[in-house]
Design a protein around this motif. Structure first.
Motif, PDB file in Angstrom:
ATOM      1  N   SER A 156      -4.026  15.072  -8.325  1.00  0.00           N
ATOM      2  CA  SER A 156      -3.792  15.190  -6.750  1.00  0.00           C
ATOM      3  C   SER A 156      -4.239  13.868  -5.968  1.00  0.00           C
ATOM      4  O   SER A 156      -5.277  13.451  -6.428  1.00  0.00           O
ATOM      5  N   ARG A 157      -3.617  13.460  -4.991  1.00  0.00           N
ATOM      6  CA  ARG A 157      -3.936  12.166  -4.248  1.00  0.00           C
ATOM      7  C   ARG A 157      -3.445  12.406  -2.768  1.00  0.00           C
ATOM      8  O   ARG A 157      -2.464  12.270  -2.625  1.00  0.00           O
ATOM      9  N   ASP A 158      -4.178  12.616  -1.764  1.00  0.00           N
ATOM     10  CA  ASP A 158      -3.981  12.809  -0.533  1.00  0.00           C
ATOM     11  C   ASP A 158      -3.708  11.257   0.069  1.00  0.00           C
ATOM     12  O   ASP A 158      -4.622  10.639   0.324  1.00  0.00           O
ATOM     13  N   VAL A 159      -2.628  10.786   0.488  1.00  0.00           N
ATOM     14  CA  VAL A 159      -2.272   9.506   1.031  1.00  0.00           C
ATOM     15  C   VAL A 159      -2.166   9.328   2.332  1.00  0.00           C
ATOM     16  O   VAL A 159      -1.840   8.412   2.984  1.00  0.00           O
ATOM     17  N   LEU A 160      -2.081  10.502   2.994  1.00  0.00           N
ATOM     18  CA  LEU A 160      -1.863  10.644   4.563  1.00  0.00           C
ATOM     19  C   LEU A 160      -2.690   9.571   5.388  1.00  0.00           C
ATOM     20  O   LEU A 160      -2.179   8.833   6.141  1.00  0.00           O
ATOM     21  N   ALA A 161      -3.995   9.445   5.011  1.00  0.00           N
ATOM     22  CA  ALA A 161      -4.813   8.704   5.984  1.00  0.00           C
ATOM     23  C   ALA A 161      -4.572   7.192   5.398  1.00  0.00           C
ATOM     24  O   ALA A 161      -4.678   6.311   6.470  1.00  0.00           O
ATOM     25  N   GLU A 162      -4.230   7.023   4.022  1.00  0.00           N
ATOM     26  CA  GLU A 162      -3.676   5.665   3.868  1.00  0.00           C
ATOM     27  C   GLU A 162      -2.477   5.215   4.413  1.00  0.00           C
ATOM     28  O   GLU A 162      -2.438   3.961   4.794  1.00  0.00           O
ATOM     29  N   TYR A 163      -1.631   5.982   4.495  1.00  0.00           N
ATOM     30  CA  TYR A 163      -0.430   5.759   5.164  1.00  0.00           C
ATOM     31  C   TYR A 163      -0.525   5.542   6.683  1.00  0.00           C
ATOM     32  O   TYR A 163      -0.074   4.448   6.922  1.00  0.00           O
ATOM     33  N   SER A 164      -1.407   6.172   7.317  1.00  0.00           N
ATOM     34  CA  SER A 164      -1.549   6.031   8.575  1.00  0.00           C
ATOM     35  C   SER A 164      -2.173   4.495   8.897  1.00  0.00           C
ATOM     36  O   SER A 164      -1.842   3.796   9.759  1.00  0.00           O
ATOM     37  N   ALA A 165      -3.295   4.482   8.123  1.00  0.00           N
ATOM     38  CA  ALA A 165      -3.732   3.025   8.128  1.00  0.00           C
ATOM     39  C   ALA A 165      -2.954   1.632   8.172  1.00  0.00           C
ATOM     40  O   ALA A 165      -3.001   0.896   8.815  1.00  0.00           O
ATOM     41  N   TYR A 166      -2.058   2.130   6.987  1.00  0.00           N
ATOM     42  CA  TYR A 166      -1.188   1.142   6.716  1.00  0.00           C
ATOM     43  C   TYR A 166      -0.173   0.794   7.901  1.00  0.00           C
ATOM     44  O   TYR A 166      -0.154  -0.359   8.439  1.00  0.00           O
ATOM     45  N   LEU A 167       0.294   1.888   8.518  1.00  0.00           N
ATOM     46  CA  LEU A 167       1.130   1.717   9.588  1.00  0.00           C
ATOM     47  C   LEU A 167       0.654   1.091  10.865  1.00  0.00           C
ATOM     48  O   LEU A 167       0.958   0.129  11.433  1.00  0.00           O
ATOM     49  N   ASN A 168      -0.626   1.533  11.219  1.00  0.00           N
ATOM     50  CA  ASN A 168      -1.346   1.017  12.337  1.00  0.00           C
ATOM     51  C   ASN A 168      -1.946  -0.508  12.083  1.00  0.00           C
ATOM     52  O   ASN A 168      -2.257  -1.126  12.906  1.00  0.00           O
ATOM     53  N   GLY A 169      -1.832  -0.881  10.851  1.00  0.00           N
ATOM     54  CA  GLY A 169      -2.089  -2.158  10.521  1.00  0.00           C
ATOM     55  C   GLY A 169      -0.883  -3.321  10.686  1.00  0.00           C
ATOM     56  O   GLY A 169      -1.146  -4.326  10.808  1.00  0.00           O
ATOM     57  N   LEU A 170       0.282  -2.454  10.967  1.00  0.00           N
ATOM     58  CA  LEU A 170       1.412  -3.405  11.217  1.00  0.00           C
ATOM     59  C   LEU A 170       1.484  -3.405  12.450  1.00  0.00           C
ATOM     60  O   LEU A 170       2.326  -4.427  12.803  1.00  0.00           O
ATOM     61  N   VAL A 171       1.341  -2.557  13.266  1.00  0.00           N
ATOM     62  CA  VAL A 171       1.629  -2.689  14.577  1.00  0.00           C
ATOM     63  C   VAL A 171       0.379  -2.147  15.375  1.00  0.00           C
ATOM     64  O   VAL A 171      -0.140  -0.904  15.233  1.00  0.00           O
TER      65      VAL A 171
END
Length: 459
Positions: A156-171
């Motif tokens: 199992s891997r919770d990627v929600l925080a990584e996903y959020s950080a990635y998007l906020n790094g783009l904008v």
């Protein structure tokens, strides 16, 4: 045996549970998908995620059993949006499968599958083989030429925080002016992702229908239907919101409402984001489908970009993005694709761009988007017809006498009229429908063309 031809569509799996498909079908598709990606690239693992529908967990687990049986591992990302699954497939560089029926009613479910790096899989690029092998498995056969060395394992891997950080790094929204943002999640996956992605920013979020509920008790999670935007439009006005955002069921699309409660067309959003991406100086090509407003290629050219026109559908958009190394692509259906997001569609990243554009200046959203809205459009109008090809031929014949009228058949029939008005008429791939989109320099001319074409289509 279930008829897989009714549920395996051009780009994904979609059907009523359990009438059209169930865990046994999911298990067979999981086996076939695992074998396909193993043979194609030597993949050793697959990442899965699922939406909030009651059937999503059992279907995803059955699919995982099929994957494991072919010796591949499964990374379970758990509850998430479709673009979060694309993030996982992109960042982990593994094939992925998202269990969702997007905006369809509660009794439906489906699978959106992709290669490693979130690259698409469609009928012409893998789905046909996956369907054939799945059918053989359901009939009790063994369509595979190899024996797996053993069973795979599950993590199992919770990627929600990584996903959020990635998007906020783009904008970067940290420096914008404070905004009041009304968000209608439609009881879909936006209720899970929005609180994480938009937390800690100068935004006051007014949540609507954030409770995850696959029965969709408030309205269908399909903001493309104007009836499903009514609640958000009223709430933006009631709360004095600067902007309203509506996500569909799996939150890969976003629709925007301005401070007056008026919808902002996806074409205007496409143009706005295109201008922002062109301003970064990291690419010049922008993809748009043939239903998008004529304003989009005009604005792209005015800002030094190169517009490329494609057929409707994410597989065509993604293929053209790969071929041209486009920085961004947009569709009239509010799918937005980003090179920085593995060329996949993400409503959340598009929403961040609109919020940044609004918050970086002082005008209202209606004032900001006015410059991107140049023409009057009909929106997509569906007509049920028995003879789609015959109706299209009749329309072409009616306009063919004027030598100044131009035709093209990239996707259905597009008719360009001398005064700048145009329309596209194309048949549905799955239903006895003709879809009409009309655009013209003003509302009166659009209405005139729309009514004339509909009269012939529905004769």
């Amino acid at each position: 045996m279930p008829d897989l031809s009714t549920i395996i569509k051009a780009y994904d799996v979609r059907g009523v549970v359990p009438d059209q498909w169930d865990e046994s079908v999911a298990r067979a598709i999981g086996s076939a998908f695992a074998e396909f990606v193993f043979l194609e690239t030597g993949a050793s693992s697959v990442v899965t995620a699922h939406d909030m529908r009651d059937s999503s967990v059992p279907l995803s687990r059955a699919f995982a059993e099929g994957v494991l049986s072919r010796g591949l591992d499964v990374v379970e990302a758990g509850l998430g949006s479709t673009d979060m699954l694309y993030f996982a497939a992109g960042s982990l560089d593994v094939p992925g499968a998202m269990f969702t029926a997007s905006h369809n009613p509660a009794q439906y479910n489906g699978i959106k599958m992709c290669r490693a790096g979130a690259a698409p899989i469609g009928q012409d690029s893998g789905l046909a083989e996956i369907r054939s092998w799945s059918e053989a498995l359901l009939e009790g056969g063994d369509p595979f030429d190899r024996e797996p060395t053993g069973l795979g394992s599950v993590t199992s891997r919770d990627v929600l925080a990584e996903y959020s950080a990635y998007l906020n790094g783009l904008v970067d929204l940290s420096g914008i002016r404070p905004l009041k943002v009304v968000v209608d999640a439609g009881n879909g996956m936006g209720g899970h992702t929005v609180p994480v992605v938009l937390s800690g920013l100068p935004l006051e979020i007014v949540p609507m229908y954030f409770e995850l509920d696959g029965s969709f008790p408030n309205h269908e999670a399909n903001p493309l239907d104007p009836a499903n935007l009514v609640d958000l439009q009223a709430a933006v006005v009631e709360h004095g919101g600067d902007i309203g955002l509506a996500f569909d069921g799996d939150a890969d699309r976003v629709f925007v409402v301005d401070e007056r409660g008026e919808p902002v067309s996806p074409s205007a959003v496409t143009a706005l984001v295109a201008v922002r991406e062109l301003a970064r100086g990291v690419g010049t090509t922008i993809i748009h489908n043939l239903i998008t407003s004529a304003a989009v290629p005009e604005i792209v050219r005015e800002h030094g970009g190169e517009p490329v026109r494609t057929r409707v559908g994410h597989s065509f958009i993604k293929a053209e993005m790969a071929r041209t190394d486009a920085v961004f692509g947009g569709e009239h259906s509010a799918h937005y694709y980003f090179r920085d997001f593995w060329r996949a569609d993400t409503g959340m990243l598009a929403a961040l761009h609109v919020l940044a554009a609004l918050g970086e200046q002082t005008r209202t959203l209606s004032e900001l988007t006015a410059e991107y809205s140049r023409y009057a459009a009909s929106g997509e109008i569906n007509s049920t017809v028995a003879d789609a090809a015959g109706r299209v031929a009749a329309v072409r014949e009616a306009y063919g006498a004027d030598e100044d009228v131009r035709f093209d058949e990239l996707d259905g029939l597009t008719v360009q009229l001398p005064d700048g008005a145009w329309f596209n008429l194309r048949a549905s791939n799955t239903e006895p429908l003709l879809r009409l989109n009309v655009e013209a320099p003003d509302q009166a001319r659009m209405t005139q063309v729309r009514d004339h074409v509909l009269e012939m289509v529905r004769a």
